[in-house]
Design a protein around this motif. Structure first.
Motif, PDB file in Angstrom:
ATOM      1  N   ALA A 335       0.831  -1.207   0.000  1.00 18.16           N
ATOM      2  CA  ALA A 335       0.000   0.000   0.000  1.00 18.16           C
ATOM      3  C   ALA A 335       0.865   1.257   0.000  1.00 18.16           C
ATOM      4  O   ALA A 335       0.527   2.255  -0.653  1.00 18.16           O
ATOM      5  N   PHE A 336       1.983   1.218   0.716  1.00 23.40           N
ATOM      6  CA  PHE A 336       2.921   2.348   0.740  1.00 23.40           C
ATOM      7  C   PHE A 336       3.465   2.604  -0.663  1.00 23.40           C
ATOM      8  O   PHE A 336       3.563   3.754  -1.108  1.00 23.40           O
ATOM      9  N   LEU A 337       3.816   1.538  -1.371  1.00 24.48           N
ATOM     10  CA  LEU A 337       4.340   1.675  -2.734  1.00 24.48           C
ATOM     11  C   LEU A 337       3.278   2.192  -3.696  1.00 24.48           C
ATOM     12  O   LEU A 337       3.578   2.984  -4.598  1.00 24.48           O
ATOM     13  N   VAL A 338       2.045   1.748  -3.521  1.00 24.44           N
ATOM     14  CA  VAL A 338       0.955   2.253  -4.369  1.00 24.44           C
ATOM     15  C   VAL A 338       0.793   3.753  -4.153  1.00 24.44           C
ATOM     16  O   VAL A 338       0.675   4.526  -5.126  1.00 24.44           O
ATOM     17  N   LYS A 339       0.817   4.174  -2.887  1.00 23.68           N
ATOM     18  CA  LYS A 339       0.583   5.585  -2.565  1.00 23.68           C
ATOM     19  C   LYS A 339       1.733   6.481  -3.004  1.00 23.68           C
ATOM     20  O   LYS A 339       1.505   7.541  -3.606  1.00 23.68           O
ATOM     21  N   TYR A 340       2.965   6.039  -2.729  1.00 20.64           N
ATOM     22  CA  TYR A 340       4.082   6.955  -2.910  1.00 20.64           C
ATOM     23  C   TYR A 340       4.956   6.690  -4.136  1.00 20.64           C
ATOM     24  O   TYR A 340       5.724   7.568  -4.539  1.00 20.64           O
ATOM     25  N   SER A 341       4.888   5.499  -4.711  1.00 20.68           N
ATOM     26  CA  SER A 341       5.612   5.293  -5.972  1.00 20.68           C
ATOM     27  C   SER A 341       4.653   5.248  -7.156  1.00 20.68           C
ATOM     28  O   SER A 341       5.081   5.087  -8.293  1.00 20.68           O
ATOM     29  N   LEU A 342       3.353   5.362  -6.863  1.00 16.08           N
ATOM     30  CA  LEU A 342       2.283   5.437  -7.871  1.00 16.08           C
ATOM     31  C   LEU A 342       2.177   4.172  -8.716  1.00 16.08           C
ATOM     32  O   LEU A 342       1.668   4.205  -9.837  1.00 16.08           O
ATOM     33  N   ARG A 343       2.635   3.045  -8.152  1.00 16.30           N
ATOM     34  CA  ARG A 343       2.473   1.785  -8.856  1.00 16.30           C
ATOM     35  C   ARG A 343       1.038   1.279  -8.696  1.00 16.30           C
ATOM     36  O   ARG A 343       0.334   1.651  -7.758  1.00 16.30           O
ATOM     37  N   THR A 344       0.629   0.405  -9.603  1.00 20.11           N
ATOM     38  CA  THR A 344      -0.624  -0.313  -9.400  1.00 20.11           C
ATOM     39  C   THR A 344      -0.402  -1.352  -8.308  1.00 20.11           C
ATOM     40  O   THR A 344       0.738  -1.615  -7.891  1.00 20.11           O
ATOM     41  N   GLU A 345      -1.470  -1.976  -7.850  1.00 14.72           N
ATOM     42  CA  GLU A 345      -1.323  -3.020  -6.828  1.00 14.72           C
ATOM     43  C   GLU A 345      -0.451  -4.160  -7.344  1.00 14.72           C
ATOM     44  O   GLU A 345       0.387  -4.695  -6.608  1.00 14.72           O
ATOM     45  N   ALA A 346      -0.633  -4.536  -8.607  1.00 15.76           N
ATOM     46  CA  ALA A 346       0.171  -5.620  -9.179  1.00 15.76           C
ATOM     47  C   ALA A 346       1.637  -5.212  -9.280  1.00 15.76           C
ATOM     48  O   ALA A 346       2.540  -6.015  -8.995  1.00 15.76           O
TER      49      ALA A 346
END
Length: 408
Positions: A335-346
């Motif tokens: 979730a941190f990566l989704v929020k701050y690196s703007l990646r999708t969940e996958a």
């Protein structure tokens, strides 16, 4: 013990540790007989290998004659080998302690406020409404290279990167690479240096390639990145005299070592050296976008987005720090990566799989790039002095200096 004896023992130790960790030996092009010995029979016990590492460290530390830069290189690399063996034995390092033990730098904490500020700037750049993450992914969809055009784009990017590098670096006459397209990997691309000035560059087609990544991968994995770094070190140091210096320690590359901070940092910064500022935008807009069948009008906005993504790249470090130190569980880290690196969940799940395997190695990309840029600038290699920048950069990628030796 002489430096030469210690170097031979170091190479054989690295090969032996590679029996316990398939990711450890990134490249080897030394005597085949040494590799055969390392691969014969049962792997040597980790305890014995750690004792050997400690013996070599103690012996090399007492050597006062010979070349200090060679001794310091061996001591730095061996210190990391000993730490990696300890980790394989079950020693638990904190994220920061592991990074320092392996890569000679202690990654500073980047506060979430820094990422929030970058997201606020992206909110002004990205078109549309909704979350920054959703709008970023929508913008990225417009610059994805179609799979059937990846090779054409990648070949054009690497040809231009090679031409620009050759103007400033003397490459081996055997300079050669082969591109392969693969799937099922945790990384986006990889350079497998083969020795003799030759590399295999693999590109992972599981991960859709945005236009910026096409040029990034060409320069990072090829020119003036990993391929050139390995080729110049082999040419200057590993090759026998009189062509080189016959330093056998440069026939092996242990991945989890301070050499990797220099390798990854220069590979990332080398993109900027080869394609500074407006030159990169012009090449992508005028050459690569049309080759990919994409709208060149998207190039300028996407370049502005990528400037902010340089800051958000440090989110990988903080996700890895929290996850490896037990402060974030898997779902929280993703979730941190989704929020701050703007990646999708996958994409976030894929990145966490990378962190599972390579752990604190993630610092070498972003922090390594920052530290290398700062060092090159201090030597006068500023963006306003492109010739000097190339001189300092090429000197760094063809030297045995490690982060401590650079004051990083």
């Amino acid at each position: 013990m002489t430096l030469g004896d210690g170097a031979i023992d170091y190479v054989n130790l690295v090969l032996a540790v590679g029996r316990h960790d398939a990711n450890f030996v990134d490249a080897y092009y030394g005597p085949e007989a040494w590799k055969a010995v390392a691969e014969a029979g049962e792997p040597r016990p980790l305890a014995a290998l750690r004792t050997e590492a400690q013996r070599l460290l103690e012996g090399l530390a007492t050597i006062s004659d010979g070349e200090a830069i060679r001794r310091d290189y061996l001591l730095g690399q061996l210190g990391a080998v000993e730490a990696h063996i300890a980790r394989l034995q079950g020693h638990v390092f904190s994220f920061a302690d592991e990074a320092e033990a392996l890569y000679q730098v202690r990654p500073p904490v980047v506060p979430e406020a820094t990422f929030d500020a970058a997201l606020a700037r992206l909110d002004q750049i990205l078109p549309g409404s909704g979350s920054v993450q959703a709008r970023y992914q929508q913008a990225r969809e417009k610059v994805l290279v179609p799979v059937d055009r990846v090779d054409a784009v990648f070949q054009a990017a690497i040809a231009e990167a090679r031409e620009r590098t050759r103007r400033h670096a003397t490459l081996p006459t055997t300079d050669h690479f082969r591109v392969e397209y693969v799937t099922g990997k945790s990384w986006s691309a990889y350079n497998w240096y083969q020795g003799g000035g030759s590399s295999v560059i693999q590109v992972n087609l599981d991960l859709p390639i945005a236009m910026d990544r096409a040029l990034d991968l060409a320069a990072h994995e090829g020119y003036p990145g990993h391929h050139v770094y390995n080729a110049l070190l082999e040419q200057r140091f590993a090759r026998p005299e009189p062509e080189g210096r016959g330093w056998v320690e440069f026939t092996v590359y242990p991945l989890f070592s301070p050499q990797s901070l220099i390798a990854e940092g220069t590979a990332n910064f080398g993109i900027e050296v080869a394609f500074p500022g407006a030159e990169r935008l012009a090449f992508e807009r005028d050459v690569l976008f049309p080759l990919a069948g994409l709208d060149p009008a998207e190039a300028e906005r996407w370049a502005r987005v990528q400037t902010e993504m340089k800051t958000l790249a440090f989110a990988d470090n903080e996700a890895a720090r929290g996850y490896l130190d037990g402060q974030l569980d898997r779902a929280q880290a993703e979730a941190f990566l989704v929020k701050y690196s703007l990646r999708t969940e996958a994409q976030a799940a894929q990145r966490l799989r990378f962190i599972d395997t390579y752990r604190s190695y993630v610092i070498n990309y972003n922090l390594g790039e920052q530290l290398v840029r700062d060092w090159v600038n201090r030597q006068g290699g500023t963006i306003e002095q492109p010739t000097r920048r190339w001189e300092v950069f090429v000197d760094l990628i063809s030297s045995p200096r490690l982060p401590k030796g650079l004051g990083l």
